[in-house]
Design a protein around this motif. Structure first.
Motif, short mmCIF file in Angstrom:
data_model
loop_
_atom_site.label_atom_id
_atom_site.label_comp_id
_atom_site.label_asym_id
_atom_site.label_seq_id
_atom_site.Cartn_x
_atom_site.Cartn_y
_atom_site.Cartn_z
N LYS A 1 1.26 -1.38 0.08
CA LYS A 1 -0.33 0.26 0.04
C LYS A 1 1.26 1.04 0.73
N SER A 2 2.62 1.37 0.33
CA SER A 2 3.07 2.31 0.60
C SER A 2 3.07 2.98 -1.16
N LEU A 3 3.09 2.01 -1.84
CA LEU A 3 2.73 2.13 -3.35
C LEU A 3 1.96 3.31 -3.89
N THR A 4 1.08 3.28 -2.90
CA THR A 4 -0.42 4.24 -3.49
C THR A 4 -0.14 5.54 -3.04
N ASN A 5 -1.62 5.75 -2.81
CA ASN A 5 -2.10 6.72 -2.24
C ASN A 5 -2.85 7.41 -1.49
N ILE A 6 -2.80 5.76 -0.90
CA ILE A 6 -3.47 6.10 1.28
C ILE A 6 -2.86 6.83 2.14
N PRO A 7 -3.04 7.24 2.67
CA PRO A 7 -2.57 8.53 3.49
C PRO A 7 -1.89 7.43 4.02
N PHE A 8 -1.14 8.18 4.52
CA PHE A 8 0.47 8.14 5.64
C PHE A 8 1.17 6.71 5.60
N VAL A 9 0.17 6.08 4.41
CA VAL A 9 1.13 4.36 5.03
C VAL A 9 2.47 4.48 5.01
N ALA A 10 2.65 5.76 3.37
CA ALA A 10 4.16 5.52 3.28
C ALA A 10 5.45 6.07 4.33
N ASP A 11 4.65 6.67 4.77
CA ASP A 11 5.02 7.82 6.20
C ASP A 11 5.37 6.40 7.13
N ALA A 12 4.36 5.58 7.61
CA ALA A 12 4.12 4.47 8.56
C ALA A 12 5.77 3.32 8.00
N VAL A 13 6.00 3.40 7.22
CA VAL A 13 6.61 2.28 6.17
C VAL A 13 8.41 3.16 6.37
N LYS A 14 8.38 4.48 6.40
CA LYS A 14 9.65 4.59 6.73
C LYS A 14 9.99 4.61 8.46
N LEU A 15 9.24 5.09 8.64
CA LEU A 15 9.67 4.34 10.70
C LEU A 15 9.75 3.42 10.73
N ILE A 16 8.81 2.46 10.24
CA ILE A 16 9.47 1.16 10.49
C ILE A 16 10.45 -0.09 10.12
N TYR A 17 10.87 0.56 8.34
CA TYR A 17 11.85 0.47 8.17
C TYR A 17 12.84 1.01 7.42
N GLY A 18 12.61 2.56 7.80
CA GLY A 18 13.71 3.26 7.55
C GLY A 18 13.75 4.62 6.34
N ASN A 19 14.16 4.73 6.10
CA ASN A 19 14.19 6.11 5.03
C ASN A 19 14.23 5.50 3.84
N ASP A 20 15.08 5.03 3.59
CA ASP A 20 15.19 4.53 1.42
C ASP A 20 14.32 3.39 1.83
N ALA A 21 13.97 2.80 2.79
CA ALA A 21 12.59 1.62 2.48
C ALA A 21 11.78 1.47 1.27
N LEU A 22 11.83 3.08 1.30
CA LEU A 22 10.36 3.32 -0.08
C LEU A 22 11.41 3.10 -1.76
N GLU A 23 12.01 4.16 -1.76
CA GLU A 23 13.08 3.80 -2.09
C GLU A 23 13.61 2.96 -3.21
N LYS A 24 14.14 1.66 -1.86
CA LYS A 24 14.20 0.94 -2.72
C LYS A 24 12.63 0.01 -2.98
N LEU A 25 11.65 -0.08 -2.98
CA LEU A 25 11.03 -0.87 -2.55
C LEU A 25 10.46 0.38 -4.80
N HIS A 26 10.84 1.03 -4.74
CA HIS A 26 10.15 1.24 -6.28
C HIS A 26 11.42 1.16 -7.07
N HIS A 27 12.27 0.68 -6.96
CA HIS A 27 13.16 -0.09 -7.69
C HIS A 27 12.89 -1.66 -8.34
N LYS A 28 12.09 -1.67 -7.05
CA LYS A 28 12.10 -3.31 -7.46
C LYS A 28 10.92 -3.37 -8.91
N ASP A 29 10.93 -4.90 -9.22
CA ASP A 29 10.46 -5.17 -10.52
C ASP A 29 9.31 -6.00 -9.98
N PHE A 30 8.09 -5.84 -10.30
CA PHE A 30 6.76 -5.85 -9.41
C PHE A 30 5.63 -6.74 -11.09
#
Length: 286
Positions: free
Chosen positions: A19-48
């Motif tokens: 869900k952090s890949l979507t615009n659903i409010p605060f999910v991406a922010d929560a992922v950063k708190l749990i996994y660190g600030n670079d978690a989203l960047e790594k996720l966006h570089h994955k092949d889905f």
């Protein structure tokens, strides 16, 4: 000291990350708190793969469909049951001064969620306008359910959920319906559920991955309704009238940006062939 988030279940972690890949409010922010600030960047570089993308669209659609009906209900008193790591309540009270939002789930989830919400408020310097309460609640405990409802301000209520009914067998669904019916008869208002799932055969390519194994272990397919007609009959037997259904939220989906034209065409063809697998309904106690 920040909480150790290792106790978050694997299924909840996977859903939160997706869900952090979507615009659903605060999910991406929560992922950063749990996994660190670079978690989203790594996720966006994955092949889905195709299966992941279809599920991403599904879960974002479910979230937005519930939002659309909740907004239309105009309710000021909202209780979300089995909310998981969704931050719908935080988003609403940030924008609406008249909203009272009671966010509930089992104790283990709520302990972590309270910490996440508190950190989000501090880190993002959020100024809440409405009232948000985050409390532990087993929705199948009728007495506990009544107690939390009685804490809410006077007036009609909206009871909402997504991702709950598919984990309940028929007896448990009936018990939950009895509890919700009692509350709505006392207070007025609506039950908005995004969990009207019907049984459909899954494509063979999707039956052996970890998420499918999780669903099988929890007998999710067995817990679905046989058809939408059977679902409506079930709720009617429990004292609920179907008021309305959510319409398509396809035009709102932020997850479509990950899907190329060919896959999008394939998904639409499969959807037309299989038919709807889920709907979001507004129910009223009669």
């Amino acid at each position: 000291m920040n909480r150790d988030y290792s106790s978050i279940s694997p299924s909840a972690k996977s859903l939160l990350l997706a869900k952090s890949l979507t615009n659903i409010p605060f999910v991406a922010d929560a992922v950063k708190l749990i996994y660190g600030n670079d978690a989203l960047e790594k996720l966006h570089h994955k092949d889905f793969d195709e299966v992941f993308l279809k599920r991403l669209v599904h879960f974002e659609s479910r979230y937005l469909s519930l939002d659309s009906l909740l907004f239309a209900s105009g309710s000021l008193n909202i209780i979300e049951i089995s909310s998981g790591y969704s931050f719908r309540g935080l988003d609403l009270v940030l924008r609406h001064p008249t909203i009272y939002y009671l966010d509930t789930d089992l104790q283990g989830v709520i302990d972590i969620k309270k910490d996440l919400v508190d950190r989000l408020i501090v880190d993002e310097k959020l100024q809440l306008k409405g009232k948000l309460k985050t409390e532990a609640l087993n929705a199948l405990d009728g007495d506990a359910f009544s107690n939390v409802i009685n804490q809410m301000p006077l007036g009609p209520i909206s009871i909402i959920n997504e991702g709950l009914l598919v984990y309940l067998n028929n007896e448990e669904k009936t018990s939950l319906c009895k509890t919700i019916h009692k509350s709505l008869k006392q207070r007025g208002g609506y039950w908005i559920t995004a969990d009207v799932y019907v049984k459909r055969p899954a494509p063979k390519s999707e039956t052996n991955d970890h998420f499918s194994q999780f669903l099988e272990a929890h007998q999710v397919e067995d817990n679905k309704f046989e058809s939408f007609e059977q679902a409506e009959h079930f709720f009617l037997e429990q004292g609920f009238k179907l008021i309305t259904k959510a319409t398509s939220v396809w035009h709102q989906l932020s997850s479509l940006k990950y899907i190329d034209i060919e896959l999008l065409k394939k998904m639409k063809e499969q959807a037309n062939k299989i038919g709807r697998i889920r709907e979001t309904w507004v129910l009223k106690a009669i």
